[in-house]
Design a protein around this motif. Structure first.
Motif, PDB file in Angstrom:
ATOM      1  N   LEU A  29       0.851  -1.130   0.084  1.00  0.00           N
ATOM      2  CA  LEU A  29       0.072  -0.172  -0.033  1.00  0.00           C
ATOM      3  C   LEU A  29       0.972   1.291  -0.102  1.00  0.00           C
ATOM      4  O   LEU A  29       1.959   1.329   0.735  1.00  0.00           O
ATOM      5  N   LEU A  30       0.681   2.198  -1.027  1.00  0.00           N
ATOM      6  CA  LEU A  30       1.530   3.203  -0.918  1.00  0.00           C
ATOM      7  C   LEU A  30       0.741   4.617  -1.230  1.00  0.00           C
ATOM      8  O   LEU A  30      -0.680   4.614  -1.267  1.00  0.00           O
ATOM      9  N   SER A  38       1.314   3.958   4.443  1.00  0.00           N
ATOM     10  CA  SER A  38       1.897   2.845   3.663  1.00  0.00           C
ATOM     11  C   SER A  38       2.168   1.624   4.422  1.00  0.00           C
ATOM     12  O   SER A  38       2.167   1.816   5.732  1.00  0.00           O
ATOM     13  N   PHE A  39       1.812   0.528   3.555  1.00  0.00           N
ATOM     14  CA  PHE A  39       2.089  -0.963   4.446  1.00  0.00           C
ATOM     15  C   PHE A  39       2.835  -1.693   3.570  1.00  0.00           C
ATOM     16  O   PHE A  39       2.659  -1.750   2.558  1.00  0.00           O
ATOM     17  N   VAL A  61       6.458  -1.222  13.664  1.00  0.00           N
ATOM     18  CA  VAL A  61       6.998  -2.587  13.049  1.00  0.00           C
ATOM     19  C   VAL A  61       6.612  -3.663  13.865  1.00  0.00           C
ATOM     20  O   VAL A  61       6.828  -3.776  15.045  1.00  0.00           O
ATOM     21  N   TYR A  62       5.934  -4.750  13.145  1.00  0.00           N
ATOM     22  CA  TYR A  62       5.401  -5.946  13.892  1.00  0.00           C
ATOM     23  C   TYR A  62       6.116  -6.854  13.522  1.00  0.00           C
ATOM     24  O   TYR A  62       6.057  -7.449  12.222  1.00  0.00           O
ATOM     25  N   CYS A 107       5.380  -3.418   8.195  1.00  0.00           N
ATOM     26  CA  CYS A 107       5.659  -2.097   8.549  1.00  0.00           C
ATOM     27  C   CYS A 107       4.477  -1.084   8.122  1.00  0.00           C
ATOM     28  O   CYS A 107       4.277  -1.538   6.838  1.00  0.00           O
ATOM     29  N   VAL A 108       4.345  -0.352   8.735  1.00  0.00           N
ATOM     30  CA  VAL A 108       3.404   1.067   8.423  1.00  0.00           C
ATOM     31  C   VAL A 108       4.231   2.250   8.596  1.00  0.00           C
ATOM     32  O   VAL A 108       4.825   2.657   9.632  1.00  0.00           O
ATOM     33  N   PHE A 109       4.230   3.066   7.391  1.00  0.00           N
ATOM     34  CA  PHE A 109       4.501   4.241   7.745  1.00  0.00           C
ATOM     35  C   PHE A 109       3.674   5.468   7.299  1.00  0.00           C
ATOM     36  O   PHE A 109       2.784   5.277   6.650  1.00  0.00           O
TER      37      PHE A 109
END
Length: 136
Positions: A29-30, A38-39, A61-62, A107-109
């Motif tokens: 995802l962007l 994002s993912f 961060v998981y 990761c999610v940003f």
């Protein structure tokens, strides 16, 4: 609705490999998906030991699999990472990530990445990176 699989995303050009050989990241995802974050599924290679400093992004961060540690540079504190661990860089924390075995991370940003980002010399992602052009 957006539906993507990890395998399809890897095959169509969403998998980015770090120039330093520490990781690869499939960007599911962007920014251009317009979700506000994002993912990514990121693999940190066994033996990786590198510094990061996301000055322009917040990250969660998981750990899905593998073992390692994250160390905050402000106080030198080390935190073990194993499956089920989440760490959240809520203060743009300068940190070192170490992989004792290969680690799979979700990761999610925020703000979202464009897709082509790799770490600059300071260990950060640029805000204005080029958008990912996905192969069709």
């Amino acid at each position: 609705m957006i539906v993507r699989t990890l395998e399809e995303s890897e095959e169509c050009g969403r998998k980015i490999i770090s120039p330093d050989g520490n990781w690869d990241s499939t960007r599911l995802l962007l920014k251009d998906d317009n979700m506000g974050f994002s993912f990514h599924i990121t693999t940190i290679y066994e033996g990786a030991d590198f510094q990061m400093h996301y000055k322009n992004h917040l990250e969660s961060v998981y750990c899905i699999s593998g073992n390692g540690e994250v160390q905050t540079l402000a106080d030198g504190k080390k935190y073990p990472i194993k499956p089920g661990t989440i760490y959240i860089l809520d203060k743009h924390d300068k940190h070192i990530l170490r992989a004792f075995s290969e680690m799979k991370m979700a990761c999610v940003f925020n703000p979202p990445l464009n897709g082509t980002e790799v770490h600059n010399k300071e260990g950060a992602y640029e805000v204005e990176a080029d958008p990912l052009t996905v192969a069709s």
